[in-house]
Design a protein around this motif. Sequence first.
Motif, short mmCIF file in Angstrom:
data_model
loop_
_atom_site.label_atom_id
_atom_site.label_comp_id
_atom_site.label_asym_id
_atom_site.label_seq_id
_atom_site.Cartn_x
_atom_site.Cartn_y
_atom_site.Cartn_z
N ASN A 23 3.96 -9.93 11.24
CA ASN A 23 4.17 -9.54 9.85
C ASN A 23 2.81 -9.44 9.18
O ASN A 23 2.02 -10.40 9.21
N SER A 83 -11.78 2.43 -4.51
CA SER A 83 -11.27 2.40 -5.87
C SER A 83 -10.28 1.26 -6.09
O SER A 83 -10.01 0.90 -7.23
N PHE A 84 -9.75 0.72 -5.03
CA PHE A 84 -8.79 -0.37 -5.24
C PHE A 84 -8.97 -1.55 -4.30
O PHE A 84 -8.21 -2.52 -4.38
N GLN A 119 0.11 -8.54 -4.32
CA GLN A 119 0.31 -7.20 -3.75
C GLN A 119 0.78 -6.22 -4.81
O GLN A 119 0.35 -5.05 -4.85
N ASN A 178 8.47 -4.22 -3.10
CA ASN A 178 7.88 -5.52 -3.44
C ASN A 178 8.55 -6.13 -4.67
O ASN A 178 8.83 -7.33 -4.71
N VAL A 203 1.87 2.49 3.97
CA VAL A 203 1.96 2.08 2.57
C VAL A 203 1.30 0.71 2.48
O VAL A 203 1.75 -0.25 3.12
N TYR A 204 0.23 0.66 1.72
CA TYR A 204 -0.55 -0.58 1.65
C TYR A 204 0.04 -1.54 0.63
O TYR A 204 0.78 -1.16 -0.27
N PHE A 205 -0.32 -2.77 0.79
CA PHE A 205 0.10 -3.87 -0.08
C PHE A 205 1.60 -4.13 -0.01
O PHE A 205 2.19 -4.66 -0.95
N VAL A 206 2.20 -3.75 1.08
CA VAL A 206 3.59 -4.12 1.34
C VAL A 206 3.63 -4.68 2.76
O VAL A 206 3.22 -3.99 3.70
N ASN A 207 4.10 -5.90 2.88
CA ASN A 207 4.15 -6.49 4.22
C ASN A 207 5.17 -5.78 5.08
O ASN A 207 6.29 -5.49 4.63
N ILE A 208 4.76 -5.54 6.29
CA ILE A 208 5.65 -4.88 7.23
C ILE A 208 5.79 -5.78 8.46
O ILE A 208 4.82 -6.46 8.85
N GLU A 209 6.98 -5.81 9.01
CA GLU A 209 7.21 -6.63 10.20
C GLU A 209 7.41 -5.69 11.38
O GLU A 209 8.19 -4.74 11.31
N THR A 225 16.96 -10.66 2.04
CA THR A 225 16.05 -9.63 2.53
C THR A 225 16.03 -9.67 4.05
O THR A 225 16.48 -10.62 4.67
N ARG A 226 15.48 -8.64 4.64
CA ARG A 226 15.47 -8.54 6.10
C ARG A 226 14.59 -9.62 6.72
O ARG A 226 14.85 -10.09 7.80
N HIS A 227 13.52 -9.93 6.02
CA HIS A 227 12.69 -11.06 6.43
C HIS A 227 12.07 -11.65 5.17
O HIS A 227 12.08 -11.01 4.11
N PRO A 268 3.87 7.52 6.86
CA PRO A 268 2.51 7.21 6.38
C PRO A 268 2.41 5.73 6.02
O PRO A 268 3.40 5.11 5.61
N ASP A 318 0.18 -7.07 6.17
CA ASP A 318 -0.01 -6.02 5.17
C ASP A 318 -0.89 -4.95 5.82
O ASP A 318 -1.98 -5.28 6.32
N GLU A 347 9.87 -2.78 9.92
CA GLU A 347 10.71 -2.84 8.72
C GLU A 347 9.96 -3.56 7.61
O GLU A 347 9.06 -4.37 7.86
N TRP A 348 10.32 -3.19 6.38
CA TRP A 348 9.93 -3.96 5.23
C TRP A 348 10.98 -5.06 5.02
O TRP A 348 11.99 -5.08 5.72
N ALA A 349 10.72 -5.86 4.02
CA ALA A 349 11.73 -6.87 3.70
C ALA A 349 12.99 -6.22 3.17
O ALA A 349 14.09 -6.79 3.24
#
Lengths: 857, 202
Positions: free
Chosen positions: A213, A251-252, B47, B150, A189-195, B36-38, A187, A215, A163-165
């Motif tokens: 948790n 590129s990023f 980010q 985000n 998704v970068y730069f979003v923390n996932i737990e 939020t969930r966490h 797929p 990224d 899950e994301w936040a």
Amino acid sequence: MFTLQTWIVQALFIFLTTESIGELIVPCAHIHPESSVIQLGSNFTAVCVLKEKCMDDYHVTANDIFWKTSRVTVPYKQYTVINRTASSVTFPNISLINALLTCNIRMFGQINRSVYGIRIISGFPPEKPKNLSCIVNEGKKMMCQWDPGRETHLETNYTLKSEWATEKFDDCKAKRDTPTSCTVDYPPVYFVNIEVWVEAENALGKVASDHINFDPIDKVKLNPPHILSVNNSKELSSILKLTWTDSRFKSFITLKYDIQYRTKDASTWNQVPPEDTSSTRSSFTVQDLKPFTEYVFRIRCMKEDGKGFWSDWSEEASGITYEDRPSKAPSFWYKIEPSHAHGTRSVQLKWKTLPPFEANGKILDYEVTLTRWKSHSQNYTVTDTKLTVNVTNDRYIATLTARNLVGKSDASVLTIPAWDFQGNLVESKCYLITVTPVYADGPGSPEHIKAYLKQAAPSKGPTVRTKKVGKNEAVLEWDQLPVDVQNGFIRNYTIFYRTVIGNETAVNVDSSHTEYTLSSLTSDTLYMVRMAAYTDEGGKDGPEFTFTTPKFAQGEIEAIVVPVCLAFLLTTLLGVLFCFNKRDLIKKHIWPNVPDPSKSHIAQWSPHTPPRHFNSKDQMYPDGNFTDVSVVEIEANDKKPFPEDLKSLDLFKKEKVNTEGHSSGIGGSSCMSSSRPSISSSDENESAQNTSSTVQYSTVVHSGYRHQVPSVQVFSRSESTQPLLDSEERPEDLQLVDNVDGSDGILPRQRYFKQNCSQHETSPDISHFERSQQVSSVNEEDFVRLKQQQISDHISQPYGSGKMKMFQEVPAVDAFGPGIEGQVERFETVGMEAAVDEGMPKSYLPQTVRRGGYMPQ
Amino acid sequence: MKVLAAGVVPLLLVLHWRHGAGSPLPITPVNATCATRHPCPSNLMNQIRNQLGQLNSSANSLFILYYTAQGEPFPNNLDKLCSPNVTDFPPFHANGTEKARLVELYRIIAYLGASLGNITRDQKVLNPYAHGLHSKLNSTADVLRGLLSNVLCRLCSKYHVSHVDVTYGPDTSGKDVFQKKKLGCQLLGKYKQVIAVLAQAF
């Protein structure tokens, strides 16, 4: 699956237990529990309950029940008959099992029949999954894996949750064949923390792993770079430039690279320093490579911060560095062919091709130059590796260089000797013969040997000399003969030595030695020595050398003189120590002290001079040196009681303790007069009697110390007369002094006290006042006694000063400070006088005596 | 509360992604508390910057891929057909406070996400074999979704903003083919333009 098996088993028994076809299928019994998944190691109990109809039909009760597991009868000791219809079986500490448990009845006629059955399976609840980790391969979806822990032996489902936040994703259920990993459906998704976490569940329980948790960009494994080209440089033959295409991530995010290379035939890889490739780039120039060498490269990349995973290695790509001039000249040699033509000969020059690491390129041709002595040179350009030329019998210098696209190598030089070389050998000359083998792939290592055509005796003998000459031996040394005078191989040397009158002695020495030690020589003797060198053909003497052996060996004289000196010094030292220890005895017998009457003083005395001063004296002269003490001899009445004296002594001690370190005018002063008040207060009558019963002397001290005028004159009473000089020297008196503190029953007839005031105690009155204030512990009674003492002094000493009067006028209670001050002043006067004495020659006289002699009181 | 948030927040997101949303909604931020969930990560703004950079790095290639896939007359008439004239596009003020910029960013991302959904839907019909374009549109939409998460996390955790009213672009479902292509091209042109500004602003 497991449930399905259970149902099948139950259905089977239902069919088995039907009594007739077409009748309602009713089992004859049933087993509790129906669910039969058991945790390994636990106890399991199953109960079989018979139905009444069966019991009636088959005439059985619970006693007729027996249990089977996979057709094996369970021992009866595990059974328990609960009641008429129910019987249970218990399996303690159940092990790994997957079996059919049946309830059976034994009917009439010993007919056994199964009436119900369940499948029992044992296993473990799932352990908490550990080491959960995820990876995101570029272009693919995230895959996570974990350690499921111990084998459960049961069907266990693993579900990856994420899950994301702000959002929850669909669960990822691990497949049966890969229960330790799962690839999510969405797929990355970068730069979003996932737990992310894993839940494991089976029939015995459910447990979740720890949540992680992150990224996904920190778990990415990029695709390897693709090497586009490996290019060399004409300017630098030691570099290759590598270019590649990168992951689209560049590129990023910032990438870093790992580049490895090796020569084509090598197996180990060389590493480009990581710090050189720590940022995003698309090319890199590798340096310090060998010219004209094929190198193989590979590269991988990852995030610059080190988070994530290295990509796989790229496909290998190779390139060849540019050529460089040959780094070494080729080795070559010659072969002289016999020639029939007069004056010429045929010489064949041969060489071998350079190895690639020395050729540094493709060798295009070789250039040979032949130069006759002081003549023109001839050049040949050859593509082959040999050259045959006709030359004269003269000596020639041949040079050879290899050439490639870039340049020429250094030249190899070879001397072709003249043809008449073999006829010039002479006798008695040393020749070095070298033989070099020539193999197909080049010359081998040469071998050398020295040889003479014919030997002869040396033309000159060795010159011997001494290296070291001792009392009974001499070390001789010599130099090897030069090759020119050896005329052959030196086989040995002979040393001849003799004295002037003795016979000559000869000693043979091996030719490898260059020194020899002659032993058993006579001391202080002249020796003559010479030496001869021998070849196979004879010997030759060298010049004679003379030397004289010394009379004494080295260190012999020192060995005698040093112990003698040490013994003398030791004796002297012992004598000095003895004299020092017995100096008093020596002094008494050799230079006894003779008193100088002109420097005599009358010791201070007062009628109340306390015997307690001995205590202070002991502290001041712990070594028993009484040279400076004043002696007041008082005829004390032995019959007098002493308790009061002892009391006053104690009081003095108290005062001493109370005022210690304060330099008080009373007890703290080291001046002997400081103790006077306490004596007078306790022994006033006695002192009066003493005064009347002894001959006393007194003086009024007028002089001060160092130009200080004493504020009060003090009567000093003394019994000191010239005869007293003897008493000071008597050791028994000293013994009495020592006994003052130690024995209560002995009161010394002679009382010693030293009036030795320090400079500090001669300070002005104001300082005494300050110090007297510190003596606050002195009680009023003591002060009253002090005052009485002063009054009695004043009466008995009519020469008191004005200050003394002022002190008397001060009330006892109110004038503690000033009273002390006056008191101190008086005592200090005595102290100052004593300080004057410190600078005077020591004598046996009382020191607190006014200059000018004794004065009767 | 967490359960509530777990239900409400995805609902908000789902509502934002609906295709062809209607007229702009009034901007009335709600001061309700949110959860939020966490916990949000500490490097959330970093980010967000990286996400904007990621979008900015691919925006031009997406634009090119789009108008190339549409065929003529688009590639040769970009000024006329793909000029970024999107009248109802949410505004952005780069000099505002972080909270204001985040709220405006949220509206823009929501707008772009919805529009990108429309374009993806249309392109699957109009250019069913332009898989490269479809993939690029999908990946861009995924990044926008992550960016929205985000931004929401930041607004919620730091500024306690749980709800932001958003506006959406015109629904293209009723338009003709050319208009669909043109509106999509204009939107992607605007996207390329605005994402560069946003990448600079954060």
